[in-house]
Design a protein around this motif. Sequence first.
Motif, PDB file in Angstrom:
ATOM      1  N   GLY A 160       0.810  -1.212   0.000  1.00  0.00           N
ATOM      2  CA  GLY A 160       0.000   0.000   0.000  1.00  0.00           C
ATOM      3  C   GLY A 160       0.843   1.261   0.000  1.00  0.00           C
ATOM      4  O   GLY A 160       0.514   2.251  -0.658  1.00  0.00           O
TER       5      GLY A 160
ATOM      6  N   PHE B 284      -4.883  -6.580   6.543  1.00  0.00           N
ATOM      7  CA  PHE B 284      -5.629  -6.395   5.305  1.00  0.00           C
ATOM      8  C   PHE B 284      -6.384  -5.069   5.307  1.00  0.00           C
ATOM      9  O   PHE B 284      -6.312  -4.294   4.352  1.00  0.00           O
ATOM     10  CB  PHE B 284      -6.597  -7.567   5.115  1.00  0.00           C
ATOM     11  CG  PHE B 284      -7.483  -7.446   3.925  1.00  0.00           C
ATOM     12  CD1 PHE B 284      -6.977  -7.549   2.637  1.00  0.00           C
ATOM     13  CD2 PHE B 284      -8.843  -7.222   4.081  1.00  0.00           C
ATOM     14  CE1 PHE B 284      -7.801  -7.429   1.531  1.00  0.00           C
ATOM     15  CE2 PHE B 284      -9.679  -7.105   2.982  1.00  0.00           C
ATOM     16  CZ  PHE B 284      -9.150  -7.212   1.707  1.00  0.00           C
ATOM     17  N   THR B 285      -7.111  -4.790   6.385  1.00  0.00           N
ATOM     18  CA  THR B 285      -7.871  -3.539   6.441  1.00  0.00           C
ATOM     19  C   THR B 285      -6.952  -2.326   6.500  1.00  0.00           C
ATOM     20  O   THR B 285      -7.258  -1.281   5.913  1.00  0.00           O
ATOM     21  CB  THR B 285      -8.810  -3.542   7.650  1.00  0.00           C
ATOM     22  OG1 THR B 285      -8.064  -3.837   8.847  1.00  0.00           O
ATOM     23  CG2 THR B 285      -9.900  -4.586   7.488  1.00  0.00           C
TER      24      THR B 285
ATOM     25  N   LEU C  70      -5.762  -1.668   2.931  1.00  0.00           N
ATOM     26  CA  LEU C  70      -6.790  -1.162   2.026  1.00  0.00           C
ATOM     27  C   LEU C  70      -6.943   0.355   2.108  1.00  0.00           C
ATOM     28  O   LEU C  70      -7.351   0.990   1.140  1.00  0.00           O
ATOM     29  CB  LEU C  70      -8.138  -1.816   2.342  1.00  0.00           C
ATOM     30  CG  LEU C  70      -8.384  -3.220   1.799  1.00  0.00           C
ATOM     31  CD1 LEU C  70      -9.831  -3.610   2.029  1.00  0.00           C
ATOM     32  CD2 LEU C  70      -8.048  -3.330   0.322  1.00  0.00           C
ATOM     33  N   LYS C  71      -6.613   0.931   3.246  1.00  0.00           N
ATOM     34  CA  LYS C  71      -6.734   2.380   3.397  1.00  0.00           C
ATOM     35  C   LYS C  71      -5.854   3.126   2.399  1.00  0.00           C
ATOM     36  O   LYS C  71      -6.154   4.263   2.030  1.00  0.00           O
ATOM     37  CB  LYS C  71      -6.363   2.793   4.819  1.00  0.00           C
ATOM     38  CG  LYS C  71      -7.280   2.224   5.889  1.00  0.00           C
ATOM     39  CD  LYS C  71      -6.787   2.593   7.277  1.00  0.00           C
ATOM     40  CE  LYS C  71      -7.640   1.964   8.369  1.00  0.00           C
ATOM     41  NZ  LYS C  71      -7.128   2.275   9.731  1.00  0.00           N
TER      42      LYS C  71
ATOM     43  N   LEU D 296      -5.208   1.918  -0.674  1.00  0.00           N
ATOM     44  CA  LEU D 296      -5.495   1.407  -2.021  1.00  0.00           C
ATOM     45  C   LEU D 296      -6.894   1.820  -2.456  1.00  0.00           C
ATOM     46  O   LEU D 296      -7.760   0.974  -2.722  1.00  0.00           O
ATOM     47  CB  LEU D 296      -5.362  -0.122  -2.041  1.00  0.00           C
ATOM     48  CG  LEU D 296      -4.000  -0.689  -1.624  1.00  0.00           C
ATOM     49  CD1 LEU D 296      -4.063  -2.205  -1.528  1.00  0.00           C
ATOM     50  CD2 LEU D 296      -2.916  -0.266  -2.611  1.00  0.00           C
TER      51      LEU D 296
ATOM     52  N   LEU E 145      -8.591   0.476  -6.034  1.00  0.00           N
ATOM     53  CA  LEU E 145      -8.720  -0.954  -6.288  1.00  0.00           C
ATOM     54  C   LEU E 145     -10.025  -1.270  -7.026  1.00  0.00           C
ATOM     55  O   LEU E 145     -11.111  -0.877  -6.594  1.00  0.00           O
ATOM     56  CB  LEU E 145      -8.667  -1.713  -4.964  1.00  0.00           C
ATOM     57  CG  LEU E 145      -8.164  -3.162  -5.011  1.00  0.00           C
ATOM     58  CD1 LEU E 145      -6.722  -3.213  -5.512  1.00  0.00           C
ATOM     59  CD2 LEU E 145      -8.270  -3.796  -3.635  1.00  0.00           C
TER      60      LEU E 145
ATOM     61  N   LEU F   9     -10.488  -7.546  -6.659  1.00  0.00           N
ATOM     62  CA  LEU F   9      -9.998  -8.096  -5.393  1.00  0.00           C
ATOM     63  C   LEU F   9     -10.344  -9.572  -5.330  1.00  0.00           C
ATOM     64  O   LEU F   9     -11.480  -9.967  -5.597  1.00  0.00           O
ATOM     65  CB  LEU F   9     -10.621  -7.362  -4.205  1.00  0.00           C
ATOM     66  CG  LEU F   9     -10.271  -7.906  -2.811  1.00  0.00           C
ATOM     67  CD1 LEU F   9      -8.765  -7.811  -2.546  1.00  0.00           C
ATOM     68  CD2 LEU F   9     -11.046  -7.163  -1.737  1.00  0.00           C
TER      69      LEU F   9
ATOM     70  N   TYR G 123     -15.633  -7.210   4.986  1.00  0.00           N
ATOM     71  CA  TYR G 123     -16.116  -6.991   3.630  1.00  0.00           C
ATOM     72  C   TYR G 123     -16.920  -5.693   3.536  1.00  0.00           C
ATOM     73  O   TYR G 123     -16.903  -5.023   2.492  1.00  0.00           O
ATOM     74  CB  TYR G 123     -16.952  -8.177   3.172  1.00  0.00           C
ATOM     75  CG  TYR G 123     -16.190  -9.487   3.193  1.00  0.00           C
ATOM     76  CD1 TYR G 123     -14.875  -9.550   2.748  1.00  0.00           C
ATOM     77  CD2 TYR G 123     -16.773 -10.656   3.680  1.00  0.00           C
ATOM     78  CE1 TYR G 123     -14.161 -10.731   2.784  1.00  0.00           C
ATOM     79  CE2 TYR G 123     -16.069 -11.844   3.712  1.00  0.00           C
ATOM     80  CZ  TYR G 123     -14.763 -11.887   3.270  1.00  0.00           C
ATOM     81  OH  TYR G 123     -14.051 -13.060   3.309  1.00  0.00           O
TER      82      TYR G 123
ATOM     83  N   VAL H 222     -14.373  -3.128   2.977  1.00  0.00           N
ATOM     84  CA  VAL H 222     -13.909  -3.133   1.585  1.00  0.00           C
ATOM     85  C   VAL H 222     -14.828  -2.271   0.727  1.00  0.00           C
ATOM     86  O   VAL H 222     -14.373  -1.452  -0.085  1.00  0.00           O
ATOM     87  CB  VAL H 222     -13.851  -4.570   1.027  1.00  0.00           C
ATOM     88  CG1 VAL H 222     -13.554  -4.547  -0.471  1.00  0.00           C
ATOM     89  CG2 VAL H 222     -12.791  -5.386   1.754  1.00  0.00           C
TER      90      VAL H 222
ATOM     91  N   CYS I  74     -13.047   0.968  -0.917  1.00  0.00           N
ATOM     92  CA  CYS I  74     -12.737   0.757  -2.335  1.00  0.00           C
ATOM     93  C   CYS I  74     -13.998   1.003  -3.174  1.00  0.00           C
ATOM     94  O   CYS I  74     -14.636   0.053  -3.665  1.00  0.00           O
ATOM     95  CB  CYS I  74     -12.201  -0.647  -2.556  1.00  0.00           C
ATOM     96  SG  CYS I  74     -10.752  -1.056  -1.568  1.00  0.00           S
TER      97      CYS I  74
ATOM     98  N   LEU J 273     -14.461  -0.601  -6.780  1.00  0.00           N
ATOM     99  CA  LEU J 273     -14.385  -2.056  -6.887  1.00  0.00           C
ATOM    100  C   LEU J 273     -15.472  -2.605  -7.810  1.00  0.00           C
ATOM    101  O   LEU J 273     -16.662  -2.367  -7.605  1.00  0.00           O
ATOM    102  CB  LEU J 273     -14.512  -2.690  -5.497  1.00  0.00           C
ATOM    103  CG  LEU J 273     -14.139  -4.178  -5.413  1.00  0.00           C
ATOM    104  CD1 LEU J 273     -12.641  -4.361  -5.657  1.00  0.00           C
ATOM    105  CD2 LEU J 273     -14.527  -4.760  -4.056  1.00  0.00           C
TER     106      LEU J 273
END
Length: 316
Positions: free
Chosen positions: A118, A140-141, A144-145, A147, A150, A153, A167, A170, A174, A177
Amino acid sequence: MPSRHISGLRRRRRARRRRRAARDWADGLPADVLLAILHRLDHIDILMAADRVCRSWRRASMDEPSLWRRVTMRGHEGIARRINRCGMACEAVRRGAGQCEAFCGEHAGDDGFLIYLGQQSSCLRSLHLISCNDVTDVGFTEALKALPLLEELELSLCDNVGGDGVYEFVGEVCQPLKCFRLSKHCFNNKEKNVDKDALGVANMHGLRSLQLFGNVISNKGLETILDNCPHMDYLGIRHCFNVDMNKTLLAKCAKMKTIKLSDDPIDDYDLQVESAGMTVQSPVRTYAWRNLWPFNYYYDIPISHDYDISFPPLSR
């Protein structure tokens, strides 16, 4: 005696120069030809083999970020447990010089790597994680901040990702997505909260492609997803045996281009399918073969982090 020693050193130096000149046989190749060759190789092969052929190959693999724009690190089962894949993944991202747009890794990611990804690749648009059991909800979380762009996924066979609210997060972070793939090892009818994943996926409102495999989602959960993701034109729910495609669901899927139902063949499914109740062991990561490349440098990174790996044509 000293003169003999000096003449011997000179001969050895001349021999080394001749060997070095002979080894650098690719010097005459145009840069575009050399890059075309390297683009045909797997990224693990570049890091472990092509990178050591000669100086020209090494310079090309080190100094050309376009070579690392779409990174794929899959397969190689024979050596998967004898190399530090997370370190190699970090090296691949570093060589991308901030231009990495897609990363696909099998047994090649943990929380530290994701955070590093990231930090180094904020323009990432495609992320596929397969059998990355060292990735957790926390890492993971956090990754994601960084990205927000995205679009694709995949979280396949990642046993430690998917807790409450993951989720949903997410979908919030994102917004662009469009494609989401979530594969389980097998269908497990002993799970009680069957629609836990569905409630999170329903928060990904811009989805156009959804692939679930071995999920315990029910009719109600699938209806919730379809009601909240109106743009979807591909749906795959193979081995999701709790879903009964009744008239209501068929009507909601009428405008879709492709649908793969729970009992459809899995000949084109590219991951391992296990029987219910089988114990899944996390991969053992060791650090042999250090003489090939010092990939263990990655663990000093502080945690604050031409391959088509996109979903179309969505045949999986």
